[in-house]
Design an enzyme around this catalytic site. Structure first.
Site, PDB file in Angstrom:
ATOM      1  N   THR A 402      22.879  28.316 -40.780  1.00 38.44           N
ATOM      2  CA  THR A 402      23.225  27.820 -39.446  1.00 38.44           C
ATOM      3  C   THR A 402      23.209  28.998 -38.476  1.00 38.44           C
ATOM      4  O   THR A 402      23.088  30.151 -38.896  1.00 38.44           O
ATOM      5  CB  THR A 402      24.614  27.129 -39.450  1.00 38.44           C
ATOM      6  OG1 THR A 402      24.590  26.053 -40.382  1.00 38.44           O
ATOM      7  CG2 THR A 402      25.002  26.572 -38.102  1.00 38.44           C
ATOM      8  N   THR A 420      21.928  23.872 -36.479  1.00 37.39           N
ATOM      9  CA  THR A 420      21.617  24.118 -37.880  1.00 37.39           C
ATOM     10  C   THR A 420      20.462  23.267 -38.375  1.00 37.39           C
ATOM     11  O   THR A 420      20.139  22.235 -37.776  1.00 37.39           O
ATOM     12  CB  THR A 420      22.860  23.818 -38.742  1.00 37.39           C
ATOM     13  OG1 THR A 420      22.586  24.088 -40.108  1.00 37.39           O
ATOM     14  CG2 THR A 420      23.279  22.371 -38.608  1.00 37.39           C
ATOM     15  N   GLY A 489      27.621  29.709 -41.483  1.00 38.13           N
ATOM     16  CA  GLY A 489      28.201  30.041 -42.776  1.00 38.13           C
ATOM     17  C   GLY A 489      28.653  28.874 -43.606  1.00 38.13           C
ATOM     18  O   GLY A 489      29.485  29.042 -44.508  1.00 38.13           O
ATOM     19  N   GLY A 490      28.148  27.642 -43.338  1.00 36.07           N
ATOM     20  CA  GLY A 490      28.570  26.511 -44.142  1.00 36.07           C
ATOM     21  C   GLY A 490      30.068  26.303 -44.037  1.00 36.07           C
ATOM     22  O   GLY A 490      30.667  26.424 -42.962  1.00 36.07           O
TER      23      GLY A 490
END
Length: 591
Positions: A402, A420, A489-490
């Site tokens: 992202t 993202t 970073g999820g």
């Protein structure tokens, strides 16, 4: 990280050219902090930051500059974001004092059911879901841009896309991050002729210092600028997307199993962004605004802040502060995984998750001299029950990529925007002739319930938005802007934003210092991800003595932010090192 170049060579009819470059214009410089007047832009990439800054210099609004920056990131950071994906756009309007949000999250096709990723009752291999048409959600980014400009822009879409169109056509200098991300995806990129031709010149990752061009994307941006988002959601571009999803153009010689998806032209044409009310949390006199569900960032960051507010983080020693920060993240994720999903499909107790009463029922589980065994069971925000704990389920997987950008303009408007395509490289599938990768966002759904026998609000469904951890955040005080921040970073996005906010608001760090601080991320699991710099601190051993267990990971997040100083100057802040360092700039720099 990169610099655009001007090289007068013809395209020769191929998707991309990669040529040596002797030097590249350094403006704006890659820097982690800039201070000055007239507005600010911070992103992971100098070319993208320059695109936004140029729009501000021409009198554009924060929304105008944010779209320009995002479009340029679609050129230079195509493995993290682009028009084949979606995102969350948070906006502060200085004229009204209001914070508003646009939900541009991708949706599942109308045919999707809870068993989307099951075969014979069992989940399919995750990598087969990622590199497939099955994992592709209906993109939301073009309509996000269109809606943002409609509400808060002063320029049309074609004008703000022009810098990115030029960048795609003329090229940018490849850096080590771009090269290494390409190399990491080489095997699956090679399986798709259009992806291979665009990103693997001569069958290999591009060399650092070579020039990467994407004339197909430039043409697509030109069409979007001329026709609006409908150029992607219908017509020949839309038909190409649907064909690519339903008949993935894989090279048979690759031997790769690539499952088709079921997206239709109607799914693409019917897609709409949603204007949502933001989440709002009061934290030590600050108003913290974030993205409401199906985003989980606003509720989880807000709940964790409410938990942390019940202690004095400023007075705590660093070990005590970090311990409480990690434990608050653990509890927030336990509740997020149980309760947060698309509110169109299940009742999400947003108000309850952000209530002080619920925070009190969770904070009292935290001990200063011991660690809560993980995974912790979720609480019930509808009926907070004292200090009842227990064991819960695990954490679902969410890709680590992202990108995020933050922008402020001369009038004081602010944008915090995370966008993202999910995994690094998304699905790995470039739409032939169009120059952009498709997302794999539907893999953010739970394939099966996280905790067997417990309802999971994040299972697939027709037209459903998968839960996201994207956490674009804006902080006000007495209705006036203080700062904005966000990160890729999820699922670590949530903890990155939380750690940055507490570092700035509680621990006396500057915004740049809070972004640069070594990170750890606890997401209701037995171990806590931690960067080497975090583990090198003396506090790490003290935390281990309390019972924390750490697992080393190279990097967590890549934040950007802006802050308004009392004298009217803006601070733009970015990463000094993560992902090769970011790019912060202001319109009129001051010492």
């Amino acid at each position: 990280m990169r610099s655009s170049v001007r090289v007068g060579l013809s395209v020769l009819g191929v998707c991309a050219l990669v040529t040596p470059v002797a030097q590249a214009a350094p403006e704006p410089p890659k820097q982690a902090e800039a201070v000055g007047f007239g507005g600010a832009v911070s992103s992971v990439d100098p070319d993208a930051t320059r695109a936004g800054l140029d729009v501000l210099r021409r009198g554009g609004t924060a929304a105008d500059a944010a779209v320009a920056t995002a479009a340029a990131l679609g050129v230079t950071e195509p493995y993290s974001a682009g028009i084949g994906g979606g995102g969350f756009f948070v906006h502060y309007d200085s004229a009204t004092g209001e914070v508003d949000t646009i939900d541009g999250r991708e949706t599942a096709p109308a045919s999707a059911r809870e068993d989307l990723f099951l075969e014979n009752g069992e989940p399919i291999p995750f990598d087969e879901a990622v590199t497939s048409g099955l994992g592709v959600g209906v993109p939301g980014t073009p309509r996000t841009w269109e809606r943002a400009l409609e509400r808060w822009g002063s320029k049309d879409l074609g004008e703000v896309l022009r810098p990115a169109e030029r960048l795609a056509r003329d090229g940018f200098a490849v850096d080590e991050t771009f090269r290494s991300q390409t190399a990491d995806n080489q095997e699956r990129f090679s399986a798709f002729p259009a992806t291979r031709e665009l990103f693997l010149p001569g069958g290999q990752p591009p060399a650092v210092g070579s020039v990467h061009r994407n004339p197909d994307l430039a043409d697509t941006y030109r069409r979007l600028g001329d026709e609006g988002a409908k150029a992607l959601h219908s017509g020949d571009i839309g038909a190409d997307i649907v064909s690519t999803v339903t008949q993935p153009p894989v090279d048979p010689a690759a031997g790769l199993k690539v499952r088709p998806g079921a997206m239709t032209a109607s799914d693409l044409e019917d897609y709409q962004v949603i204007d949502r009310e933001p989440t709002q949390s009061d934290y030590r006199g600050y108003d913290v605004y974030g993205m409401a569900p199906s985003g989980s960032g606003g509720t989880t960051v807000g709940e964790a802040l409410n938990i942390l507010e019940r202690g004095d983080l400023a007075a705590a020693d660093k070990t005590g502060y970090l311990h409480r920060y990690l434990e608050a993240g653990k509890l927030g994720f336990a509740d997020r995984n149980r309760w947060v999903g698309d509110p169109a499909f299940s009742e999400v107790p947003t108000e309850g998750l952000l209530s002080d009463e619920f925070a009190a029922s969770r904070e009292c589980l935290i001990s200063d001299d011991a660690v809560l065994p993980a995974p912790v069971a979720p609480g019930d925000p509808a009926s907070p029950q004292g200090c009842e704990g227990g064991r819960g389920g695990g954490e679902p997987y969410e890709g680590p990529n992202t990108t995020h950008l933050t922008v402020a303009d001369a009038s004081g408007d602010i944008v915090s925007y995370t966008l993202t395509i999910e995994q690094t490289g998304g699905s790995g599938i470039v739409v032939p002739g169009r120059g952009f990768l498709l997302n794999n966002e539907l893999t953010d759904f739970s394939f099966t319930p996280v905790t067997p026998g417990v309802p999971d609000p994040n299972l697939p469904g027709p037209g459903k938005r998968p839960r996201s951890s994207m956490s674009p955040t804006i902080v006000l005080q007495d209705g006036k802007p203080v700062l904005a921040v966000g990160s890729p970073g999820g699922s670590t996005i949530i903890t990155t934003v939380l750690q940055t906010l507490t570092g700035r608001l509680d621990r006396g760090q500057s915004l740049a210092e809070a972004i640069a601080e070594p990170r750890a991320s606890q997401r209701n699991s037995a171990t806590t991800d931690a960067e080497p710099g975090f583990l090198a601190q003396p506090e790490a051993a003290k935390l281990e003595a309390l019972g924390h267990r750490f697992e080393s990971t190279d990097e967590i997040g890549a934040a950007t932010g802006v802050e308004l100083l009392p004298d009217g100057r803006w601070v733009a802040a970015a990463e000094p090192h993560r992902r090769g360092g970011g790019s912060a700039a202001v319109v009129i720099p001051t010492p």
